[in-house]
Design a protein around this motif. Structure first.
Motif, short mmCIF file in Angstrom:
data_model
loop_
_atom_site.label_atom_id
_atom_site.label_comp_id
_atom_site.label_asym_id
_atom_site.label_seq_id
_atom_site.Cartn_x
_atom_site.Cartn_y
_atom_site.Cartn_z
N LEU A 1 -1.31 -4.98 10.04
CA LEU A 1 -1.04 -4.11 8.90
C LEU A 1 -1.42 -4.84 7.62
O LEU A 1 -0.89 -5.91 7.33
N TYR A 2 -2.38 -4.24 6.86
CA TYR A 2 -2.83 -4.85 5.63
C TYR A 2 -1.97 -4.36 4.46
O TYR A 2 -1.81 -3.14 4.27
N ARG A 3 -1.49 -5.32 3.73
CA ARG A 3 -0.66 -4.99 2.58
C ARG A 3 -1.25 -5.62 1.33
O ARG A 3 -1.79 -6.74 1.38
N PHE B 1 -10.17 -4.81 -9.01
CA PHE B 1 -10.21 -4.90 -7.56
C PHE B 1 -8.79 -5.11 -7.03
O PHE B 1 -7.96 -5.79 -7.65
N ALA B 2 -8.52 -4.55 -5.85
CA ALA B 2 -7.24 -4.74 -5.16
C ALA B 2 -7.50 -5.49 -3.87
O ALA B 2 -8.44 -5.19 -3.13
N VAL B 3 -6.67 -6.51 -3.59
CA VAL B 3 -6.84 -7.37 -2.42
C VAL B 3 -5.72 -7.05 -1.43
O VAL B 3 -4.54 -6.95 -1.81
N PHE B 4 -6.09 -6.90 -0.13
CA PHE B 4 -5.13 -6.61 0.92
C PHE B 4 -5.20 -7.73 1.95
O PHE B 4 -6.27 -8.28 2.21
N ARG B 5 -4.05 -8.04 2.55
CA ARG B 5 -3.97 -9.17 3.48
C ARG B 5 -3.16 -8.77 4.69
O ARG B 5 -2.21 -7.97 4.59
N ALA B 6 -3.58 -9.37 5.87
CA ALA B 6 -2.84 -9.16 7.12
C ALA B 6 -2.74 -10.48 7.84
O ALA B 6 -3.50 -11.42 7.59
#
Length: 796
Positions: free
Chosen positions: A748-750, A737-742
Motif C-alpha cells: 500500500l503506497y502512502r 510533485f507528490a511522493v508515495f512510499r510502500a
C-alpha cells in the motif's frame, strides 16, 4: 519614720482643724522637767516680748521672739534627723522636694506653705518655737499660778501694746481639754471612719479603739494631727467636712492582714465582721490627753468586690463542638487584699463582639465554684448549640466575673475570643463541562452557593481510553491489571494503568467567579501546542479556611470529572480541482489536496458565475480503511462529539484525492466549481479561499508521468534517502510533485510529506536495512494529476 510619712500624707489632703485665736499657756506635770509652754496664733506681727507675773518686769526672752533664721539655733530646738525635724521637712514638701527646716524664715507670709506650717505649729510646740509662735518657760515653780502677757515689738524695737489677751496657768497642774463633740463611727470594708466635732482648744486628738465596750482601749492614730475629712467611707461626699480619722487595716506584700505599731503597741485590724468601739480624747500641745468622748461603735463589712478574673484563655474543642474557657483563680478583692468573705464562684458570659455592651452577654451555664486549695485554674465549657455556624467560622468573646460570699461581684474580665473550626467542606462543583479549542481547553461549571467560598482549584490528569479517573483503584479492571502486574513482577504494590495523578493547573477566586454570573469558566492555556492527548479535569471548591470539597486523591461518587482534548478549530485548506469532465448527464469533478490527518469530507460547491454565489451540490466522505468513501448528497454532518482517542495516526491516498459527478448540471451551460475540505470537528474551508474552476478550463490531456532517476542514501544525514526525478520543477507549468512510499513493491503506497516544489524529495523517516519503494506523480498548473511514475526502490 512611718508616723511622719502618714502625717505628711494627711497634711496634703484637706485643710486643718480650726485654730485657737488667743494665746494659751500649757503646763507639764510636776517633775524635774516642769515647764510652761506659751503659744499664740499667727498674726501680722512677727516680733514679740513675753512677760510673766509674778516675775521680773523685764521680758522672759533676751531678744524679741520671731521666726528663727539661724540653722544652729533651729537645730538646738529641733535636732537634725529627729522626728520633729522630719515632720517639718516632710510636712512642708513641695513638688516632691523635702523642705529644709533651716529655711523656715523664708516662708512667704500668707502663702499656702505658711498655712501648712501653721497646722504643724498648733500640734508641735518645738515647731511653734522655731516658727516664732511659742516660748518655753522652764523657770516656774509647781503650784504657782502665772499670768503671761505678749507685747508686740516694732521694727525699731519698741513695744506697741499687747498682741493677745493674757493667759494664766498654775504650774504643774495641767488643765484637761474637753473631748470633741458628736463622735461617730461608720464601717466600710476593713476600715472604720471616725468623725467628731471641732475643739478649738485642742492641739490634736487621740483615737482609742477596743473590741469590747469596756476596753482595754489602744491608741490607733499614730499622730495627733488630724485632717478635715470630706469624703465618707463609701466614697461619697459628706454633708460638710469634719475632723476625723480613717482606721484601716494594713496589708503585707501578699495581700494578707498585717499589724502596725502605734505608741509602741502592735495594732491589728479593723477586720470585717468584728465590732470595734472608739473613743476620742483632745490633747494639748504637750501631748497630754483629756477625758475621752462618748463611745461609738462600728462593724466593718465586706463591701469590696473580688478582684477581676485574669489569665482568661479560650480553647476550641473541635471534636466535642465545645469551647473551653479557663482563668486564674484568686482569693483577693479588687484592692489586692484577702477577700474577707471568701471568693465563692465565677460566672462566664459570651458575647458576639469584643466590644459589645457588657450587659448584652449571655451567661454560660451556672456558677463555677471556687476550686479547692492549691488549684489555680477554673474551667467552664460552652456547649451551646450553633457555636459552629453552617458556613465559615464565628468568633465568640468571653468575659468572667467573680463573686464572694457577701454577694460582691467583680468587674468583667478582659474579653478573649475563640471559635470552633469550620469543618464543613463546600459542595463539589456541579454541571462540569469542557470544550476544546485550538490552543486551550475551556471548563465551565455552576457556581457554588456557600457564602464562605474562597476559590476553585482546577486539577488535570490524563484520560485512559476515554476514562476520566484512570488512577481510581475502585476500577475493577485496574485492580485486576494490578494483580496481574504484581503476579508477574512479584511486587507487593502494582501501578495503575494510567499516566499520572491529578495536578493543579490553575484556580479561580471567589471574587472572580462572582463577576462571571451564572457560569464559572476557566481556560487551561498550559497544554502543549498541538497535543493529541486527552486530559481529565477535576474541580475542587475551597472555603475560607481551606476545607476542600469531595475526597482526595480520588473523586467521590458525587463529584464530576470530564475528559477533553484540544479541538481543531482551523479549517483545512480548499482542495485543488484537478479535472472537470463533461458527461452526458453531468460533470465529473476531480481534486487533489494536501494531506491532513483529521480530514473527513470534501464538499463540492457550484456557481453560475465565477464570483458566485456558490451552493452545495455534493461531495464525498473520507474514512481510513476498511471504511470506503461515501458520496454526499447533503452537507457533511460531523459526529456530535469526536471521542478523545479518535486521532488518525497516518494519512492515506484517499484522504488527499477525490472525485464527484455533478448529475444536476445542465448541458451546454457554463459552471464554476470549488471543492472545500471538512475536518472531523466540522471545520470547513472558507469558500472565499478556494480557487474556482470552470468547465472551459478543463484540459483533457493529463501531464506526463515523472521518471524517478535515482533513490540514493544521503551523504549529509545518517538516516535519509533522496528520491530524484524528472522533469525539473517549473512553477510556470507545474504546481509540484507528490511522493508515495510502500514497504514492498506490491504494498500500500502512502503519500509521504507534502506537495514538493522541487525535483527531489528527502525522506528522513527511514530505517537502515529496510528497502523502500517509491512513486511520484506530478500536478500541473491547472491541477491535473499525472499518472504515477514507475516504481523505484532504495535502502540505506
Amino acid at each position: 519614720m512611718k508616723r511622719i510619712l502618714i502625717v505628711a500624707c494627711l497634711l496634703l489632703i484637706v485643710a486643718h482643724n480650726a485654730h485657737p485665736q488667743s494665746m494659751q499657756a500649757v503646763t507639764s506635770t510636776p517633775g524635774p522637767n516642769l515647764k510652761v509652754v506659751v503659744t499664740w496664733p499667727l498674726s501680722t506681727v512677727t516680733r514679740f516680748n513675753l512677760y510673766r507675773t509674778p516675775g521680773a518686769s523685764t521680758p522672759l526672752n533676751a531678744s524679741p521672739i520671731t521666726r528663727m533664721s539661724s540653722c544652729a539655733q533651729i537645730q538646738s530646738v529641733i535636732p537634725m534627723g529627729s522626728d520633729d525635724w522630719n515632720l517639718l521637712s516632710t510636712g512642708l514638701t513641695q513638688n516632691n522636694v523635702p523642705f529644709d527646716p533651716c529655711s523656715i524664715s523664708t516662708i512667704t507670709p500668707g502663702s499656702p506653705l505658711e498655712k501648712r506650717l501653721e497646722f504643724l505649729v498648733r500640734a508641735n510646740w518645738r515647731i511653734a518655737v522655731v516658727a516664732g509662735q511659742a516660748f518655753v518657760d522652764s523657770g516656774v515653780t509647781a503650784g504657782t499660778t502665772y499670768t503671761y502677757e505678749l507685747q508686740r515689738v516694732n521694727a525699731l524695737g519698741n513695744e506697741t501694746g499687747p498682741a493677745f489677751p493674757d493667759a494664766s496657768v498654775t504650774a504643774g497642774s495641767p488643765v484637761a481639754i474637753a473631748p470633741p463633740s458628736s463622735p461617730s463611727a461608720t464601717a466600710g470594708d476593713y476600715r472604720v471612719l471616725v468623725l467628731w466635732g471641732d475643739q478649738p482648744q485642742a492641739a490634736g486628738f487621740r483615737v482609742m479603739r477596743a473590741i469590747n465596750a469596756a476596753g482595754p482601749y489602744q491608741q490607733v492614730n499614730a499622730s495627733p494631727l488630724v485632717t478635715r475629712i470630706a469624703t465618707g467611707v463609701d466614697g461619697k461626699p459628706l454633708a460638710s467636712p469634719s475632723n476625723g480619722f480613717l482606721d484601716i487595716e494594713r496589708w503585707d506584700a501578699n495581700g494578707l492582714p498585717d499589724t502596725h505599731v502605734v505608741a509602741g503597741v502592735a495594732i491589728d485590724g479593723p477586720r470585717d465582721a468584728v465590732t470595734y468601739y472608739y473613743r476620742v480624747s483632745s490633747i494639748d500641745i504637750l501631748g497630754q490627753a483629756g477625758t475621752p468622748s462618748t463611745t461609738v461603735s462600728a462593724t466593718p463589712v465586706d463591701k469590696t468586690p473580688p478582684a477581676t478574673p485574669s489569665g482568661v484563655t479560650v480553647t476550641a474543642l473541635d471534636p466535642q463542638s465545645q469551647i473551653e474557657v479557663r482563668w486564674t483563680t484568686s482569693a483577693v478583692d479588687a484592692e489586692g487584699h484577702a477577700d474577707s468573705s471568701g471568693v465563692t464562684g465565677y460566672t462566664v458570659f459570651r458575647y458576639d463582639a469584643e466590644n459589645a455592651p457588657l450587659a448584652s452577654g449571655v451567661q454560660i451555664g451556672g456558677v463555677v465554684p471556687q476550686p479547692g486549695p492549691g488549684v489555680q485554674t477554673a474551667v467552664a465549657l460552652d456547649s451551646s448549640p450553633n457555636l459552629r455556624p453552617p458556613y465559615g467560622e464565628k468568633t465568640y468573646w468571653y468575659r468572667v466575673r467573680a463573686a464572694d460570699a457577701n454577694g460582691n461581684i467583680s468587674g468583667y474580665s478582659a474579653a478573649v475570643g475563640g471559635h470552633l473550626k469550620d469543618i464543613t467542606p463546600p459542595d463539589p462543583p456541579k454541571n462540569l463541562a469542557a470544550e476544546g479549542f485550538d490552543t486551550y481547553i475551556e471548563l465551565k461549571w455552576f457556581p457554588n452557593t456557600e457564602p464562605d467560598l474562597d476559590h476553585y482549584q482546577i486539577f488535570r490528569s490524563y484520560c485512559h481510553n476515554g476514562k476520566c479517573n484512570p488512577c481510581d483503584p475502585s476500577d475493577r479492571r485496574q485492580v485486576a491489571a494490578n494483580e496481574e502486574v504484581n503476579a508477574a513482577t512479584g511486587a507487593k504494590e502494582g501501578k495503575t494503568p494510567c499516566t499520572g495523578e491529578y495536578q493543579p493547573v490553575g484556580s479561580v477566586s471567589f471574587s472572580q467567579a462572582k463577576t462571571m454570573g451564572t457560569t464559572v469558566a476557566f481556560r487551561d492555556m498550559t497544554i502543549p501546542k498541538n497535543s493529541p492527548v486527552c486530559y481529565s479535569y477535576w474541580i475542587k471548591a475551597y472555603d475560607k479556611v481551606q476545607n476542600m470539597s469531595g475526597t482526595w486523591p480520588f473523586p467521590s461518587p458525587n463529584e464530576q470529572t470530564v475528559c477533553q482534548r484540544l479541538r481543531d478549530r482551523t479549517p483545512p485548506d480548499p482542495a485543488i480541482i484537478s479535472g472537470l469532465f463533461a458527461r452526458e448527464h453531468g460533470v465529473r469533478v476531480e481534486w487533489i489536496a494536501a494531506p491532513v490527518q483529521d480530514i473527513r469530507a470534501y464538499q463540492v460547491y457550484r456557481a453560475d458565475q465565477e464570483s458566485g454565489p456558490y451552493k452545495f451540490v455534493g461531495g464525498m466522505t473520507v474514512e481510513p480503511p476498511p471504511i470506503p468513501p461515501h458520496i454526499l448528497t447533503s452537507p457533511y454532518q460531523p459526529p456530535p462529539l469526536v471521542k478523545c482517542d479518535t486521532i488518525p495516526l497516518v494519512t492515506i491516498d484517499s484522504m488527499s484525492m477525490g472525485a464527484f459527478t455533478d448529475e444536476t448540471a445542465v448541458a451546454k451551460k457554463i459552471y464554476w466549481y470549488k471543492v472545500l475540505g471538512v475536518d472531523q470537528s466540522g471545520n470547513e474551508s472558507p469558500v472565499a479561499k478556494a480557487a474556482p474552476m470552470s468547465t472551459f478550463t478543463y484540459t483533457a490531456a493529463p501531464p506526463a508521468a515523472p521518471v524517478i532517476t535515482a533513490v540514493t542514501a544521503s551523504t549529509s544525514a545518517p538516516f535519509e534517502l533522496i528520491v530524484s526525478w524528472t522533469p525539473t520543477f517549473d512553477p510556470a507549468t507545474t504546481q509540484g510533485f507528490a511522493v508515495f512510499r510502500a514497504d514492498s513493491q506490491a504494498g500500500l503506497y502512502r503519500q509521504v510529506g507534502t506537495v514538493v516544489k522541487a525535483s527531489e524529495f528527502h525522506d528522513n523517516v527511514v530505517v537502515r536495512g529496510v528497502t523502500y519503494w517509491y512513486k511520484v506523480v506530478g500536478v500541473d498548473i491547472s491541477g491535473q494529476v499525472s499518472q504515477p511514475s514507475a516504481v523505484v526502490s532504495g535502502s540505506l
